[in-house]
Scaffold this active site. Sequence first.
Site, short mmCIF file in Angstrom:
data_model
loop_
_atom_site.label_atom_id
_atom_site.label_comp_id
_atom_site.label_asym_id
_atom_site.label_seq_id
_atom_site.Cartn_x
_atom_site.Cartn_y
_atom_site.Cartn_z
CG HIS A 25 -9.81 9.05 -3.73
ND1 HIS A 25 -9.34 9.69 -4.86
CD2 HIS A 25 -9.28 7.80 -3.77
CE1 HIS A 25 -8.56 8.86 -5.55
NE2 HIS A 25 -8.51 7.72 -4.91
NE ARG A 27 -7.51 5.77 0.54
CZ ARG A 27 -8.19 5.33 -0.54
NH1 ARG A 27 -7.78 4.24 -1.17
NH2 ARG A 27 -9.27 5.95 -0.93
CG ASP A 71 4.31 13.52 15.31
OD1 ASP A 71 4.76 12.43 15.73
OD2 ASP A 71 5.04 14.45 14.93
CD GLU A 108 -4.26 2.20 -5.26
OE1 GLU A 108 -5.50 2.23 -5.34
OE2 GLU A 108 -3.62 2.95 -4.51
CG ASP A 133 -6.87 3.58 -8.39
OD1 ASP A 133 -6.74 4.46 -9.25
OD2 ASP A 133 -7.29 3.81 -7.24
#
Length: 260
Positions: A48, A73, A87, A152, A178
């Site tokens: 977000h 996230r 990576d 969620e 959510d």
Amino acid sequence: MPAPHNHLKSRLAKGEVLHGCWLGMADPYMAQIAATAGFDWLLIDGEHAPNDIRSIMAQLAVVEPSPSAAVVRLPDGDAAKIKQVLDIGAQTILVPMVESAEQARELVRATRYAPQGFRGVGSALARASRFAAIPDYLTTANEQICLIVQVETVAGMAALDDILGVEGVDGVFIGPSDLAADMGHLGQAAHHAVKTAVLGGLRRIREAGKAAGVLVTDPAYIDDCRTAGANFLGVGIDVTIFAGAMRRLAAEVATKKPTI
């Protein structure tokens, strides 16, 4: 020399209660300031917040020397995005919108090199291997990856026990906002029905021996989640902390303006 030891993974596995803060500013300077605050972990949000792979890498670099562990996230569970984030040096990742054990198993495989998974081998180019300065990176990286899946939705909560049975999933994070929307209570993360589901889910996660995560900012709700077993506990968001402090200061000085 092996891959760096993931202290956050170890501490969560021991059942320690660790508190963290969301980083949504998408800026390394702000991340470095947050890293001086003393949180156990800081989550760089790629879902977000307006982050890309370069801004995430820059924030990982400034958080890394601090006592706070970095978590990333992702925007979704795409294997290519997971590969890129690993990576650039992330060892703990949170993947949103997980709704089945099958999905969780694929995420585990995406974070592991063969034969345990299918993570692409490009470690010579990777910051994670210190650009090939860690000779045993490929053979030791798997065991240091910490995968936390985010449940969620109503479907995800229904599949929670199956998800908890997936080997390689280190923790399950419940997303109250959510979940509230999916339960028909949009914008009401503290609704009684939502809170009951969240707290019950946290108990089940800890009973299964996994790390139990949640993000809540109300002090009473935080206490309830901690009591229910949450040990990967997000307690704040940098954006709202900054915005709130700025608005309070502006309102405070506005009341002291001289009248003409």
